[in-house]
Design a protein around this motif. Structure first.
Motif, PDB file in Angstrom:
ATOM      1  N   PHE A 268      10.744  22.847   2.526  1.00  0.00           N
ATOM      2  CA  PHE A 268      11.334  24.054   1.926  1.00  0.00           C
ATOM      3  C   PHE A 268      10.373  24.698   0.939  1.00  0.00           C
ATOM      4  CE2 PHE A 268      13.709  26.466  -1.160  1.00  0.00           C
ATOM      5  CZ  PHE A 268      14.595  27.182  -0.370  1.00  0.00           C
TER       6      PHE A 268
ATOM      7  N   SER B 170      18.581  33.509   4.404  1.00  0.00           N
ATOM      8  CA  SER B 170      19.407  32.718   3.490  1.00  0.00           C
ATOM      9  C   SER B 170      18.716  31.395   3.164  1.00  0.00           C
ATOM     10  CB  SER B 170      20.773  32.452   4.119  1.00  0.00           C
ATOM     11  OG  SER B 170      21.472  31.458   3.405  1.00  0.00           O
ATOM     12  N   ASN B 171      18.681  31.054   1.858  1.00  0.00           N
ATOM     13  CA  ASN B 171      18.076  29.790   1.459  1.00  0.00           C
ATOM     14  C   ASN B 171      18.841  28.598   2.031  1.00  0.00           C
ATOM     15  OD1 ASN B 171      15.934  30.839   0.032  1.00  0.00           O
ATOM     16  ND2 ASN B 171      16.933  30.708  -1.962  1.00  0.00           N
ATOM     17  N   ASP B 172      20.151  28.735   2.188  1.00  0.00           N
ATOM     18  CA  ASP B 172      20.947  27.651   2.763  1.00  0.00           C
ATOM     19  C   ASP B 172      20.575  27.417   4.225  1.00  0.00           C
ATOM     20  OD1 ASP B 172      22.255  27.249   0.408  1.00  0.00           O
ATOM     21  OD2 ASP B 172      24.003  28.463   0.927  1.00  0.00           O
TER      22      ASP B 172
ATOM     23  N   SER C 166      15.758  29.064  -7.530  1.00  0.00           N
ATOM     24  CA  SER C 166      16.161  29.085  -6.120  1.00  0.00           C
ATOM     25  C   SER C 166      15.790  27.778  -5.431  1.00  0.00           C
ATOM     26  CB  SER C 166      15.499  30.265  -5.400  1.00  0.00           C
ATOM     27  OG  SER C 166      14.094  30.142  -5.430  1.00  0.00           O
ATOM     28  N   MET C 167      14.644  27.185  -5.806  1.00  0.00           N
ATOM     29  CA  MET C 167      14.254  25.905  -5.209  1.00  0.00           C
ATOM     30  C   MET C 167      15.183  24.778  -5.661  1.00  0.00           C
ATOM     31  SD  MET C 167      10.164  25.537  -4.669  1.00  0.00           S
ATOM     32  CE  MET C 167       9.620  25.886  -6.314  1.00  0.00           C
TER      33      MET C 167
ATOM     34  N   HIS D 188       9.033  28.434   1.089  1.00  0.00           N
ATOM     35  CA  HIS D 188       9.313  29.309  -0.050  1.00  0.00           C
ATOM     36  C   HIS D 188       8.025  29.922  -0.600  1.00  0.00           C
ATOM     37  CE1 HIS D 188      11.710  30.765  -3.424  1.00  0.00           C
ATOM     38  NE2 HIS D 188      10.750  30.332  -4.241  1.00  0.00           N
TER      39      HIS D 188
ATOM     40  N   LYS E 203      11.165  35.584   3.971  1.00  0.00           N
ATOM     41  CA  LYS E 203      11.811  36.331   2.899  1.00  0.00           C
ATOM     42  C   LYS E 203      12.948  37.161   3.481  1.00  0.00           C
ATOM     43  CE  LYS E 203      10.508  38.725  -1.323  1.00  0.00           C
ATOM     44  NZ  LYS E 203       9.418  39.397  -2.049  1.00  0.00           N
TER      45      LYS E 203
ATOM     46  N   ALA F 225      18.267  24.991  -3.661  1.00  0.00           N
ATOM     47  CA  ALA F 225      18.039  24.521  -2.287  1.00  0.00           C
ATOM     48  C   ALA F 225      17.924  23.002  -2.249  1.00  0.00           C
ATOM     49  CB  ALA F 225      16.778  25.163  -1.724  1.00  0.00           C
TER      50      ALA F 225
END
Length: 285
Positions: free
Chosen positions: A111, A124-126, A82-83, A115, A121, A86
């Protein structure tokens, strides 16, 4: 090591410190190719040393259902994956905005802190990545507007704003207040205005804020209105629509701020400004 003139053996046990392979291209002026892969990424748990297996093209690369036999997701944990996604998003947005590497690295670090804290949590990561890039720009004294970030992102302006507020609250970090001078040079440069008009617009915006002529107005709209007033008084005239397209402000918003500044126009211009259009002949609001 042998002398090319007389054939004398200068040394018979010399260690070759060059590469252990032969190259047949003209690479005298370039560095040797490297076999160690890309540079480490200290932001990832595995230091970005995970194995990446490309998907094959032969029949043996797919199972009976047509799915690839080797999958990269098995080689990287979900947190790093996920990182990485991102970081790619931040990199793409930075490239579109022509931002330097320093700002991109700061956004990546922000970020990672968000994270690891798991305070956002479910978000959205975006959206978090876009908000981190916005914060990094402000911390590095090159702020971008929410509309500029939104234009290169997949997320709405409202969602980026929410993520921005939550990050500031949970990380207990701070960003300096935006002033009209932060955007003035960039806006004037994009409009092709000379430095004389830029200095006049900066003076007008600062004076208008000091005289409290535009209370409650954003620094971006004040800067746009100041540019409109300064350009109208010079020989390099720009319309409110042209300025609004560059600044990301509606034409009505610029005219509203200009309307509040117009009655005090004679006191806003610097003393050494050379008028192409006198103050009393400026366009009415």
């Amino acid at each position: 090591m042998i002398c090319s003139v007389c054939g004398l053996v200068v040394g018979d046990r010399v260690i070759d410190v060059g590469s252990e392979w032969r190259t047949f291209s003209n690479e005298k002026n370039t560095k040797d190719a490297s076999r160690v892969g890309s540079a480490e990424n200290p932001l990832l748990e595995g230091a970005d040393l995970s194995t990446m297996i490309s998907i094959g093209t032969g029949d043996a690369s797919f199972d009976d259902q047509g799915k690839p036999v080797y999958r990269n997701r098995r080689q990287m944990n979900s947190s790093d994956r996920s990182m990485v996604n991102a970081f790619k998003e931040i990199n793409q947005m930075s490239d579109r905005l022509n931002l330097p590497r320093m700002i991109m690295d700061r956004a990546n670090t922000l970020f990672k802190q968000v994270h690891e804290g798991k305070s956002l949590k479910g978000r959205s990561n975006d959206a978090i990545a876009s908000a981190c890039l916005y914060i990094a720009c402000r911390q590095e004294q090159v702020p971008r507007t929410f509309k500029e970030i939104c234009a290169v992102s997949k997320i709405s302006k409202k969602e980026i704003g929410r993520a921005f507020k939550l990050i500031l609250k949970n990380l207990e970090t701070s960003v300096e207040l935006i002033t009209t001078g932060d955007f003035m040079s960039r806006f004037c440069s994009n409009l092709g205005l000379p430095s004389v008009v830029q200095r006049a617009a900066t003076h007008i915006a600062r004076k208008a804020v000091d005289l409290d002529l535009v209370p409650g107005r954003s620094p971006i709209s004040i800067a746009a209105a100041a540019i409109y007033m300064a350009s109208s008084a010079s020989s390099d005239k720009k319309s409110a629509k042209e300025i609004g397209d560059i600044a990301g402000v509606a034409e009505v918003t610029i005219r509203e701020s200009y309307k509040r500044m117009y009655p005090k126009a004679h006191a806003l211009f610097p003393e050494d400004f050379k008028f192409a259009t006198p103050v009393d002949q400026l366009p009415p609001p």
